[in-house]
Scaffold this motif. Structure first.
Motif, PDB file in Angstrom:
ATOM      1  N   MET A  29      32.814  47.037  29.934  1.00  8.31           N
ATOM      2  CA  MET A  29      32.615  48.348  29.303  1.00  8.31           C
ATOM      3  C   MET A  29      33.136  49.489  30.145  1.00  8.31           C
ATOM      4  N   GLU A  30      33.117  49.285  31.448  1.00  5.68           N
ATOM      5  CA  GLU A  30      33.588  50.344  32.347  1.00  5.68           C
ATOM      6  C   GLU A  30      34.481  49.695  33.395  1.00  5.68           C
ATOM      7  N   ARG A  31      35.622  50.285  33.601  1.00  3.48           N
ATOM      8  CA  ARG A  31      36.578  49.700  34.534  1.00  3.48           C
ATOM      9  C   ARG A  31      36.904  50.712  35.625  1.00  3.48           C
ATOM     10  N   THR A  32      37.031  50.241  36.852  1.00  4.79           N
ATOM     11  CA  THR A  32      37.464  51.120  37.940  1.00  4.79           C
ATOM     12  C   THR A  32      38.627  50.453  38.647  1.00  4.79           C
ATOM     13  N   GLU A  33      39.355  51.223  39.382  1.00  4.76           N
ATOM     14  CA  GLU A  33      40.486  50.647  40.107  1.00  4.76           C
ATOM     15  C   GLU A  33      39.974  49.528  41.007  1.00  4.76           C
ATOM     16  N   GLU A  34      38.831  49.790  41.628  1.00  2.00           N
ATOM     17  CA  GLU A  34      38.294  48.829  42.573  1.00  2.00           C
ATOM     18  C   GLU A  34      37.893  47.518  41.859  1.00  2.00           C
ATOM     19  N   SER A  35      37.178  47.675  40.739  1.00  2.00           N
ATOM     20  CA  SER A  35      36.724  46.463  40.052  1.00  2.00           C
ATOM     21  C   SER A  35      37.911  45.660  39.543  1.00  2.00           C
ATOM     22  N   LEU A  36      38.919  46.352  39.061  1.00  2.41           N
ATOM     23  CA  LEU A  36      40.075  45.642  38.510  1.00  2.41           C
ATOM     24  C   LEU A  36      40.860  44.945  39.606  1.00  2.41           C
ATOM     25  N   ARG A  37      40.970  45.618  40.739  1.00  2.00           N
ATOM     26  CA  ARG A  37      41.693  44.978  41.848  1.00  2.00           C
ATOM     27  C   ARG A  37      40.941  43.735  42.316  1.00  2.00           C
ATOM     28  N   LYS A  38      39.620  43.847  42.311  1.00  2.00           N
ATOM     29  CA  LYS A  38      38.810  42.703  42.721  1.00  2.00           C
ATOM     30  C   LYS A  38      39.021  41.537  41.751  1.00  2.00           C
ATOM     31  N   ALA A  39      39.020  41.859  40.460  1.00  2.00           N
ATOM     32  CA  ALA A  39      39.225  40.811  39.460  1.00  2.00           C
ATOM     33  C   ALA A  39      40.602  40.178  39.626  1.00  2.00           C
ATOM     34  N   LEU A  40      41.590  41.029  39.876  1.00  2.00           N
ATOM     35  CA  LEU A  40      42.958  40.503  40.005  1.00  2.00           C
ATOM     36  C   LEU A  40      43.109  39.611  41.244  1.00  2.00           C
ATOM     37  N   GLU A  41      42.208  39.805  42.170  1.00  2.00           N
ATOM     38  CA  GLU A  41      42.216  38.952  43.353  1.00  2.00           C
ATOM     39  C   GLU A  41      41.517  37.625  43.047  1.00  2.00           C
ATOM     40  N   ARG A  42      40.415  37.750  42.333  1.00  2.00           N
ATOM     41  CA  ARG A  42      39.554  36.597  42.101  1.00  2.00           C
ATOM     42  C   ARG A  42      40.105  35.650  41.024  1.00  2.00           C
ATOM     43  N   ILE A  43      40.743  36.200  39.987  1.00  2.69           N
ATOM     44  CA  ILE A  43      41.209  35.342  38.885  1.00  2.69           C
ATOM     45  C   ILE A  43      42.168  34.244  39.375  1.00  2.69           C
ATOM     46  N   PRO A  44      43.181  34.597  40.171  1.00  4.82           N
ATOM     47  CA  PRO A  44      44.084  33.521  40.628  1.00  4.82           C
ATOM     48  C   PRO A  44      43.367  32.457  41.459  1.00  4.82           C
ATOM     49  N   GLU A  45      42.364  32.890  42.245  1.00  2.14           N
ATOM     50  CA  GLU A  45      41.608  31.897  43.032  1.00  2.14           C
ATOM     51  C   GLU A  45      40.887  30.915  42.117  1.00  2.14           C
ATOM     52  N   LEU A  46      40.248  31.507  41.111  1.00  4.68           N
ATOM     53  CA  LEU A  46      39.484  30.679  40.175  1.00  4.68           C
ATOM     54  C   LEU A  46      40.424  29.755  39.393  1.00  4.68           C
ATOM     55  N   ARG A  47      41.571  30.317  39.023  1.00  2.00           N
ATOM     56  CA  ARG A  47      42.538  29.508  38.273  1.00  2.00           C
ATOM     57  C   ARG A  47      43.019  28.333  39.125  1.00  2.00           C
ATOM     58  N   LYS A  48      43.212  28.624  40.404  1.00  2.00           N
ATOM     59  CA  LYS A  48      43.663  27.568  41.322  1.00  2.00           C
ATOM     60  C   LYS A  48      42.592  26.477  41.386  1.00  2.00           C
TER      61      LYS A  48
ATOM     62  N   LEU B 189      44.389  48.285  34.754  1.00  2.00           N
ATOM     63  CA  LEU B 189      44.616  48.967  36.036  1.00  2.00           C
ATOM     64  C   LEU B 189      45.708  50.019  35.904  1.00  2.00           C
ATOM     65  N   VAL B 190      46.754  49.663  35.201  1.00  2.00           N
ATOM     66  CA  VAL B 190      47.892  50.575  35.064  1.00  2.00           C
ATOM     67  C   VAL B 190      47.513  51.783  34.199  1.00  2.00           C
ATOM     68  N   ARG B 191      46.683  51.547  33.167  1.00  2.00           N
ATOM     69  CA  ARG B 191      46.292  52.649  32.293  1.00  2.00           C
ATOM     70  C   ARG B 191      45.117  53.372  32.939  1.00  2.00           C
ATOM     71  N   THR B 192      45.438  54.383  33.727  1.00  2.00           N
ATOM     72  CA  THR B 192      44.396  55.057  34.506  1.00  2.00           C
ATOM     73  C   THR B 192      43.607  56.061  33.678  1.00  2.00           C
ATOM     74  N   GLU B 193      43.964  56.240  32.413  1.00  2.00           N
ATOM     75  CA  GLU B 193      43.181  57.123  31.548  1.00  2.00           C
ATOM     76  C   GLU B 193      42.033  56.337  30.910  1.00  2.00           C
ATOM     77  N   SER B 194      41.104  57.062  30.282  1.00  2.00           N
ATOM     78  CA  SER B 194      40.121  56.429  29.417  1.00  2.00           C
ATOM     79  C   SER B 194      40.543  56.693  27.980  1.00  2.00           C
ATOM     80  N   CYS B 195      40.486  55.690  27.148  1.00  2.00           N
ATOM     81  CA  CYS B 195      40.753  55.918  25.723  1.00  2.00           C
ATOM     82  C   CYS B 195      40.081  54.818  24.926  1.00  2.00           C
ATOM     83  N   GLY B 196      39.402  55.219  23.851  1.00  2.11           N
ATOM     84  CA  GLY B 196      38.760  54.253  22.967  1.00  2.11           C
ATOM     85  C   GLY B 196      37.908  53.261  23.727  1.00  2.11           C
ATOM     86  N   GLY B 197      38.179  51.984  23.493  1.00  2.00           N
ATOM     87  CA  GLY B 197      37.393  50.932  24.117  1.00  2.00           C
ATOM     88  C   GLY B 197      37.703  50.720  25.588  1.00  2.00           C
ATOM     89  N   HIS B 198      38.677  51.432  26.087  1.00  2.00           N
ATOM     90  CA  HIS B 198      39.056  51.289  27.499  1.00  2.00           C
ATOM     91  C   HIS B 198      38.542  52.494  28.273  1.00  2.00           C
TER      92      HIS B 198
END
Lengths: 641, 220, 246
Positions: free
Chosen positions: A520-539, A579-588
């Motif tokens: 529901m709420e995204r921050t640069e920090e949370s997204l960067r963390k996810a982008l770090e964790r997803i590849p690990e989990l996928r591996k 992460l790239v869309r640094t604005e808030s809009c609608g569901g993002h």
């Protein structure tokens, strides 16, 4: 995750000129297929929901040779069936000031100015034909005593343009499409393949020419070639594991098409529905939506004091916080979905949530029962109350309901032009699977409208323009063999891992990660963390997943594993997009982009565009921007205060 | 007629014929309360119906043929539907629990079979007199009174069981016929169920009154 | 809660099949029945066993995909509830639960609790529709429909095609399913032109699939998760008999 920016992308199919004439113009300009030739043209339609079912039926009626695929045991089970509320149409049967233009305007504005004007206008135009078609098919819409159709206002709309069939509008519309589809099966124009899952797209000589599927009963890998392929495979909300989607909903079809070259647009746009039954435990497998109409009479509140664990009835009036009424006095409990959802999250984050894990807020009917009487409340919401009690074991007449937001719909999807054609020629994408009409936020009762508009009216016209040049001849054997081999080797790989964790346990973990970091709420920090964790989990997934059984039988674990594998890749792109869309809009909602009152702040200067992502095998996606221009609806900031 | 619905319709129509027969038969039986003469006259009148236009026993024979055809068709339809049902579920459930009382499921086929066996006995006893103390060459009323003599209490008992079985069969059967012929709807359900129960009750009482009266010595 | 499950296991259509007993521990009363089976399956997968195959999709009681006979009752004893909406709080701690697939010749077992219900699709193909190609419809308000008719049509149209009626019927009849569709369309003006041909074609197809005949036992409507009323069957019979008179 790295990405590069590529060239701009444009829709070249929408005609110029006044918006109300564009669809007429396009229809006239579209090449027609000689009736005698239609029989020789093969079309594959994947998915049998409102979009896919209606498209396959209509293409069959037109005389094309259609093959229709679904993973369920019958086309009637597609998840469109679960839609409750209704379907919008600009019929203006009430004379309350509705019009095609107003539906168009509301949809563009509700989508937070991130949808294409031409597409939305056409959707509003076609909406009226949908109701006619459905009624003629025998869809039992609600009626008034005079025998005419009843409508209601829905999702905060100021006009009553929502047609409904009790709380089962999706079911009734889907059965209409399903019956039309079965009629064509009987007529021999449509060949139906149930319990078949699409696992790859065949692209030959730059055109989509077929699909590779797995027969889920025998495990056989089959090739199906055609002159065009239509994907109507729904949304990808199940990337969050817990959502209101059906358990089988998945991203595999559109993700494989994406890997084959179809651009993926706005993957980060997800709709979180505010009124769902909260999670009750670790075993939870899905979330159930409670109709939005409940907010018409229910009041949303949480205890004023943090950690107040008294029973709701013991909390006195002055120690309750009716937070929606407090923050949004004008709209109160009826604020749009995204706003209601985020407000619930905020109060729970403050530690004032109720129920297991503090992840819930009260939806209280006490005042409504006092004001209207229990009978009146029962008449209006009886079936919903029953459903709630069946699931939770609590009686909402005595105890307030507990609700919490849940992932419901994905506005993003494969990029399509005005003709609903993707960036791969001959690959058409319709319904929730494409990105086209809802922008960054979908209005209530608009999903059914879009699915049927695409399937009954838009695609059958535009696909003709493409097929007029066909048939396209033999399909290059090498391309077919390559796709088949890819599918086979992937299945073998999944079976060969033989680790210790089930596909579901990975899916749960991925879903949790996405909910926490890209929810529901995204921050640069949370997204960067996810982008770090997803590849690990996928591996870990590819090293430690356990798939029991073999490939040559009904194997639900194998099916699941394949879908989860694709969710990993999609999740990564979603986070990147967010992460790239640094604005808030609608569901993002990006926490960094809010106004002084904590409301979403759009950045039209930098983000009035569609983000269409091109797949890169090297893991460096290419971002193509489609600029959005608003000639008719002036861009404004939404306000519900 | 070959379809399952066709067969159901056959059962409904032939069932209706038999219910009609039973009602008349019952009314006739009750004549025994008006004395042996009255009963014998009724039995005779059946044979001389429409005389002299029609020859002796011709109308009765026609009615009997209709009745026999009905019985045969009813049984044929029942047997073929039962066979069809068995084929439709080749593997039985390990556990099975009825949610609708299970009444109709158990009473119809089993009951129908019991009734069929009884009818054979009944014909041998009171129609052909083969197992009746008075034999075939006797007045119908004598056969009836001798048949249910207190010393033959077990005959009365068989009769009682069979009549109750007929009642149970019809309680579902009559309602089912309305449903099969498409005359039932939600608004009428209560009335139709009541009709079926009423018809069954009337027949049970009407058929049981004479033999019980004879066995208990009320009618001599 | 701790439970003992007796589950029908059948590896494929040609396997004879048998009941297999499993223990499931620490079941929460708030779990749905399918979530309880999920827990069992997660354990079986990790142990290298074949998990129990069962059909399910929406898990909110509307898609009609799930369905099993639980303790001898289709969808379990909770009335008007699909298997996915049945919750464990309705069972006793320590209980033994038998779980079997729908049993009917026209619904052959694919694997374990999964059956093939394509016969239902073929019944719809035979005539369960109004022949109206997309784009040919008149304005929705050109034909008013009495509210009562629309409501009754809806009551029949709410069928989810799960097959519980067949599973519960002592004759293995598909009458309630077929009648629901016939009634839905027969009550609406839009369904009139094809009313009789539809009834005849659908009933004949039902027979051709090998379903049993109806004996009006009412078992079907008693287990129907959507409470499709029994008088739909009377309407089907009426339409069918009329069709055969012509």
């Amino acid at each position: 995750m790295k990405f590069v920016e590529g060239s701009e992308i444009r829709d070249t199919r929408a005609p110029e000129g006044p918006i109300e004439e564009r669809w007429e113009k396009r229809k006239f300009a579209a090449k027609l297929v000689n009736p005698a030739n239609k029989r020789k043209l093969n079309v594959i339609v994947v998915g049998t929901g409102l979009a896919g079912g209606s498209a396959a039926a209509t293409l069959g009626e037109l005389g094309y040779n259609v093959k229709s695929f679904c993973y369920q045991d019958s086309p009637r089970r597609a998840h469109s069936i679960a839609a409750q509320g209704g379907i919008n149409a600009a019929k203006n049967y009430r004379g309350d000031g509705d019009s095609i233009y107003r539906l168009f305007y509301d949809t563009v504005k509700g989508g937070d100015f991130r949808a294409r004007e031409s597409n939305v206008y056409r959707l509003a135009q076609v909406s009226v034909n949908i109701i006619d078609q459905a009624v003629a098919q025998g869809v039992p819409f609600a009626r008034e005593y005079g025998g005419l159709l009843d409508t209601r206002s829905f999702g905060g709309a100021q006009v009553s343009r929502t047609f409904y069939a009790r709380g089962q509008t999706g079911q009734q519309l889907l059965l209409g499409a399903y019956q039309a589809l079965e009629r064509q099966v009987a007529a021999g124009t449509v060949q139906m393949f149930t319990r078949h899952e699409m696992l790859d797209l065949i692209v030959a000589d730059g055109r989509a020419r077929g699909i590779i599927v797995r027969d889920m009963v025998t495990g056989e890998i089959e090739r199906h070639v055609a002159d065009a392929v239509v994907l109507a495979t729904g949304g990808y909300g199940n990337v969050f594991f817990l959502s209101t989607n059906a358990k089988g909903c998945n991203t595999t079809a559109i993700w494989r098409a994406h890997e084959r070259g179809a651009y993926f647009a706005n993957p980060c746009y997800t709709q979180i529905h505010p009124t769902c039954i909260p999670v009750s435990g670790e075993y939870q497998s899905k979330l159930t939506l409670m109709s939005e109409s409940l907010r018409n009479d229910g009041r949303v509140w949480v205890p004023l004091r943090k950690g107040d664990d008294r029973a709701p009835g013991d909390i006195p009036e002055d120690e309750r916080d009716y937070y929606l009424e407090r923050i949004y006095p004008a709209f109160g409990n009826l604020v749009p979905r995204d706003i209601a959802s985020r407000a619930a999250k905020n109060v729970c984050d403050e530690g004032r949530g109720v129920g297991p894990g503090g992840l819930g807020v009260y939806l209280d009917f006490r005042d409504a029962i006092n004001r209207l009487g229990r009978d009146a409340v029962e008449k209006k919401y009886g079936n919903l109350f029953e459903m709630y009690e069946r699931i939770t074991g609590e009686n909402p007449y005595d105890v307030p309901m507990r609700i919490y937001p849940a992932v419901h719909y994905t506005m993003g999807g494969l990029w399509v032009d005005y003709d609903l054609q993707s960036t791969i020629p001959g690959l058409f994408v319709i319904g929730e699977a494409n990105f086209s009409d809802h922008g960054a936020n979908r209005l209530g009762a608009s999903a059914l409208m879009q699915g049927l508009a695409d399937g009954y009216f838009v695609l059958p016209t535009t696909i003709g323009d493409y097929l007029a040049a066909g048939p396209f001849g033999e399909v290059d054997e090498e391309a077919v063999a390559e796709a088949e081999l890819k599918v086979r080797s992937r299945i073998e790989r999944l079976l060969a891992v033989n680790g210790t964790r089930t596909p579901d346990s990975f899916h749960r973990e991925l879903g949790r990660l996405m909910w926490d970091h890209c929810g529901m709420e995204r921050t640069e920090e949370s997204l960067r963390k996810a982008l770090e964790r997803i590849p690990e989990l996928r591996k870990e997934f590819w090293e430690n997943v356990k798939v029991s059984g073999t490939a040559e039988e009904l194997n639900q674990v194998l099916e699941k594993a394949g879908r989860v594998a694709d969710f990993f890749d999609l999740a990564e792109l979603m986070c990147l997009d967010a992460l790239v869309r640094t604005e808030s809009c609608g569901g993002h909602f990006r926490a960094e982009s809010q106004d002084a009152d904590g409301e979403a702040l759009r950045d039209d200067e930098h983000f009035a565009h569609v983000s269409a992502w091109e797949y890169s095998p090297e893991g460096v996606p290419v971002l193509h921007k489609e600029p959005l221009e608003y000639e008719y609806v002036k861009m404004t900031q939404r306000s519900y205060k | 007629m070959a379809s399952s619905n066709g067969k159901k319709a056959v059962m409904a129509v032939t069932g209706a014929v038999m219910v009609g027969f039973l009602l008349l038969h019952m009314l006739g039986n009750l004549k025994i309360f008006l004395g042996r003469e009255s009963f014998n006259e009724y039995a005779h009148a059946l044979r001389t119906l429409l005389e002299p236009i029609a020859p002796y026993r011709s109308v009765l024979t026609v009615l009997e043929i209709i009745l026999v055809v009905s019985v045969v068709l009813h049984m044929w339809a029942a047997i073929s539907l039962a066979r069809r049902a068995r084929q439709a579920r080749p593997v039985k459930y390990v556990a099975k629990k009825s949610q609708a009382g299970g009444y109709a499921t158990h009473i119809m086929r089993f009951g129908g079979l019991t009734i069929a066996l009884y009818v054979v006995w009944h014909l041998l006893d009171l129609t052909f007199g083969v197992v009746n103390p008075k034999g075939f060459d006797s007045a119908p009323a004598d056969r009836m009174i001798a048949g249910f003599d207190p010393s033959r209490w077990w005959v009365t008992l068989i009769y009682l069981v069979a009549v109750v079985m007929v009642g149970l069969h019809l309680r579902h059967g009559v309602w089912s016929a309305f449903q099969t012929l498409g005359w039932a709807n939600r608004a009428r359900y209560k009335a139709l169920r009541a009709t079926a129960s009423l018809v069954s009750a009337v027949l049970v009482v009407g058929f049981l009154a004479p033999p019980l009266a004879i066995t208990f010595g009320v009618v001599k | 809660m701790n439970l003992t499950l007796k589950v029908w296991r059948q590896s494929g259509p040609t396997d004879a099949g048998r009941m297999v007993t499993y223990k499931v521990e620490d079941v929460s009363p708030d779990m749905s029945f399918l979530e309880m089976l999920d827990v069992l399956n997660e354990r079986l997968i990790v142990e290298g066993d074949d998990p129990v195959a069962f059909d399910h999709d929406c898990r909110e009681g509307i898609c009609g995909m799930c369905g099993m006979v639980i303790n001898g009752v289709a969808h379990g004893e909770q009335r008007a509830t699909t298997t996915c909406q049945l919750h464990m709080r309705h069972f006793e701690d320590g209980a033994t639960i038998t779980i079997e697939p729908w049993r009917a010749a026209p619904f052959p077992v694919v694997k374990d609790l999964v059956v093939d219900r394509s016969a239902f699709d073929r019944i719809i193909q035979a005539g369960g529709f109004v022949s109206v190609p997309a784009g040919s419809a008149p304005d929705a308000h050109s034909v008013p429909v009495r509210k009562e008719d629309a409501d009754s049509a809806f009551d029949a149209a709410t069928c989810i095609g799960c097959g519980a009626c067949v599973a519960a019927c002592p004759n293995g009849s598909a009458s309630l399913f077929t009648a629901a569709k016939i009634t839905h369309l027969s009550l609406l003006p839009q369904g009139q032109p094809e009313r009789l041909t539809r009834a005849k074609a659908m009933v004949d197809q039902m027979d051709a699939e090998g379903f049993g005949g109806c004996t009006n036992t009412g078992e079907c409507t008693a287990v129907c998760p959507k409470g499709i009323p029994l008088d739909t069957i009377a309407r089907m019979n009426s339409d069918y008999l009329q069709a055969n008179k012509k």
